[in-house]
Structure formats: structure tokens, C-alpha cells
Design a protein around this motif. Structure first.
Motif, PDB file in Angstrom:
ATOM      1  N   CYS A 113       0.827  -1.209   0.000  1.00 27.05           N
ATOM      2  CA  CYS A 113       0.000   0.000   0.000  1.00 27.05           C
ATOM      3  C   CYS A 113       0.861   1.258   0.000  1.00 27.05           C
ATOM      4  O   CYS A 113       0.426   2.299  -0.487  1.00 27.05           O
ATOM      5  CB  CYS A 113      -0.952   0.001   1.191  1.00 27.05           C
ATOM      6  SG  CYS A 113      -0.162   0.132   2.795  1.00 27.05           S
ATOM      7  N   CYS A 114       2.085   1.181   0.534  1.00 31.20           N
ATOM      8  CA  CYS A 114       2.948   2.355   0.610  1.00 31.20           C
ATOM      9  C   CYS A 114       4.403   1.919   0.778  1.00 31.20           C
ATOM     10  O   CYS A 114       4.693   0.753   1.072  1.00 31.20           O
ATOM     11  CB  CYS A 114       2.549   3.249   1.781  1.00 31.20           C
ATOM     12  SG  CYS A 114       2.739   2.463   3.392  1.00 31.20           S
ATOM     13  N   ALA A 115       5.313   2.873   0.601  1.00 31.19           N
ATOM     14  CA  ALA A 115       6.742   2.578   0.734  1.00 31.19           C
ATOM     15  C   ALA A 115       7.102   2.196   2.166  1.00 31.19           C
ATOM     16  O   ALA A 115       8.019   1.408   2.379  1.00 31.19           O
ATOM     17  CB  ALA A 115       7.569   3.767   0.273  1.00 31.19           C
ATOM     18  N   HIS A 116       6.390   2.739   3.148  1.00 27.22           N
ATOM     19  CA  HIS A 116       6.673   2.397   4.541  1.00 27.22           C
ATOM     20  C   HIS A 116       6.465   0.896   4.788  1.00 27.22           C
ATOM     21  O   HIS A 116       7.324   0.234   5.378  1.00 27.22           O
ATOM     22  CB  HIS A 116       5.791   3.211   5.490  1.00 27.22           C
ATOM     23  CG  HIS A 116       5.919   2.806   6.919  1.00 27.22           C
ATOM     24  ND1 HIS A 116       7.007   3.151   7.694  1.00 27.22           N
ATOM     25  CD2 HIS A 116       5.121   2.058   7.706  1.00 27.22           C
ATOM     26  CE1 HIS A 116       6.862   2.634   8.901  1.00 27.22           C
ATOM     27  NE2 HIS A 116       5.726   1.970   8.925  1.00 27.22           N
ATOM     28  N   CYS A 117       5.342   0.368   4.319  1.00 27.06           N
ATOM     29  CA  CYS A 117       5.084  -1.067   4.488  1.00 27.06           C
ATOM     30  C   CYS A 117       6.116  -1.893   3.732  1.00 27.06           C
ATOM     31  O   CYS A 117       6.579  -2.922   4.228  1.00 27.06           O
ATOM     32  CB  CYS A 117       3.675  -1.421   4.034  1.00 27.06           C
ATOM     33  SG  CYS A 117       2.403  -1.050   5.260  1.00 27.06           S
ATOM     34  N   ALA A 118       6.488  -1.452   2.526  1.00 25.09           N
ATOM     35  CA  ALA A 118       7.511  -2.166   1.756  1.00 25.09           C
ATOM     36  C   ALA A 118       8.826  -2.194   2.529  1.00 25.09           C
ATOM     37  O   ALA A 118       9.478  -3.239   2.615  1.00 25.09           O
ATOM     38  CB  ALA A 118       7.701  -1.502   0.388  1.00 25.09           C
ATOM     39  N   LYS A 119       9.198  -1.050   3.096  1.00 26.83           N
ATOM     40  CA  LYS A 119      10.447  -0.972   3.866  1.00 26.83           C
ATOM     41  C   LYS A 119      10.413  -1.909   5.069  1.00 26.83           C
ATOM     42  O   LYS A 119      11.409  -2.556   5.392  1.00 26.83           O
ATOM     43  CB  LYS A 119      10.691   0.464   4.316  1.00 26.83           C
ATOM     44  CG  LYS A 119      12.023   0.656   5.000  1.00 26.83           C
ATOM     45  CD  LYS A 119      12.258   2.119   5.333  1.00 26.83           C
ATOM     46  CE  LYS A 119      13.620   2.285   5.985  1.00 26.83           C
ATOM     47  NZ  LYS A 119      13.858   3.691   6.363  1.00 26.83           N
ATOM     48  N   GLN A 120       9.270  -2.001   5.732  1.00 30.49           N
ATOM     49  CA  GLN A 120       9.125  -2.900   6.876  1.00 30.49           C
ATOM     50  C   GLN A 120       9.309  -4.367   6.472  1.00 30.49           C
ATOM     51  O   GLN A 120       9.671  -5.199   7.296  1.00 30.49           O
ATOM     52  CB  GLN A 120       7.755  -2.713   7.532  1.00 30.49           C
ATOM     53  CG  GLN A 120       7.543  -1.339   8.139  1.00 30.49           C
ATOM     54  CD  GLN A 120       8.515  -1.062   9.267  1.00 30.49           C
ATOM     55  OE1 GLN A 120       8.666  -1.862  10.183  1.00 30.49           O
ATOM     56  NE2 GLN A 120       9.204   0.061   9.190  1.00 30.49           N
ATOM     57  N   GLU A 121       9.092  -4.647   5.194  1.00 30.11           N
ATOM     58  CA  GLU A 121       9.273  -6.002   4.669  1.00 30.11           C
ATOM     59  C   GLU A 121      10.641  -6.184   4.012  1.00 30.11           C
ATOM     60  O   GLU A 121      10.892  -7.192   3.361  1.00 30.11           O
ATOM     61  CB  GLU A 121       8.164  -6.330   3.672  1.00 30.11           C
ATOM     62  CG  GLU A 121       6.794  -6.431   4.300  1.00 30.11           C
ATOM     63  CD  GLU A 121       6.660  -7.624   5.220  1.00 30.11           C
ATOM     64  OE1 GLU A 121       6.926  -8.752   4.790  1.00 30.11           O
ATOM     65  OE2 GLU A 121       6.288  -7.401   6.393  1.00 30.11           O
ATOM     66  N   GLY A 122      11.522  -5.182   4.151  1.00 28.96           N
ATOM     67  CA  GLY A 122      12.879  -5.305   3.635  1.00 28.96           C
ATOM     68  C   GLY A 122      13.099  -4.757   2.236  1.00 28.96           C
ATOM     69  O   GLY A 122      14.195  -4.892   1.680  1.00 28.96           O
ATOM     70  N   VAL A 123      12.094  -4.152   1.649  1.00 29.24           N
ATOM     71  CA  VAL A 123      12.214  -3.571   0.316  1.00 29.24           C
ATOM     72  C   VAL A 123      12.541  -2.086   0.513  1.00 29.24           C
ATOM     73  O   VAL A 123      11.670  -1.290   0.807  1.00 29.24           O
ATOM     74  CB  VAL A 123      10.911  -3.738  -0.496  1.00 29.24           C
ATOM     75  CG1 VAL A 123      11.070  -3.133  -1.885  1.00 29.24           C
ATOM     76  CG2 VAL A 123      10.525  -5.210  -0.593  1.00 29.24           C
TER      77      VAL A 123
END
Length: 77
Positions: free
Chosen positions: A60-70
Motif C-alpha cells: 500500500c505504501c513505501a513504509h510497508c515495503a520498507k518494513q518487509e525489507g524492500v
């Protein structure tokens, strides 16, 4: 009357959505989103807007992606 595939409601203003060659009938955008929108693997939100994507995963957003290591995705350029 067409029947919504999500909630089963018979509604005279139902509409059809075709996705990947398969037709779906819904009585509301809410039901269409529930059935067809991708879900963020981090927070579970339905991705209704653009979201961000890495390989075949939609967040949904870059924050969630970052939390998953992306780490290379950004919400803004």
C-alpha cells in the motif's frame, strides 16, 4: 436481477468488472474492492490507489515495503 458475487445481494444497478478475462458482478465498489483489490502483505489494507510494487508484490505504501525489507521504493520521486 444480477447477484453480487461478494455479498449475494440482488440489485438492479449491479455492474460487471472484467479482470484477466474473467467477468465479475458486484452491487457496490466496496464489494468489488473486497473481492479484487490486492492486499498489502504487511498491514492487510486493500490497495485501491497506485500503491508500490516490487517484483510481483504490491504494497500500500513505501513504509510497508520498507518494513518487509524492500528499501528502494519511494512514495514520491
Amino acid at each position: 436481477m444480477p447477484t453480487c458475487e461478494t455479498c449475494g445481494n440482488d440489485y438492479d444497478k449491479a455492474f460487471q468488472v472484467t479482470l484477466n478475462g474473467k467477468s465479475h458482478i458486484f452491487d457496490s465498489f466496496e464489494c468489488a474492492i473486497q473481492a479484487l483489490a490486492p492486499t498489502c502483505p504487511r498491514c492487510g489494507a486493500h490497495v485501491v490507489g497506485h500503491g508500490v510494487e516490487k517484483d510481483d508484490t504490491i504494497f500500500c505504501c513505501a513504509h510497508c515495503a520498507k518494513q518487509e525489507g524492500v528499501t528502494e521504493l519511494r512514495d514520491r520521486a
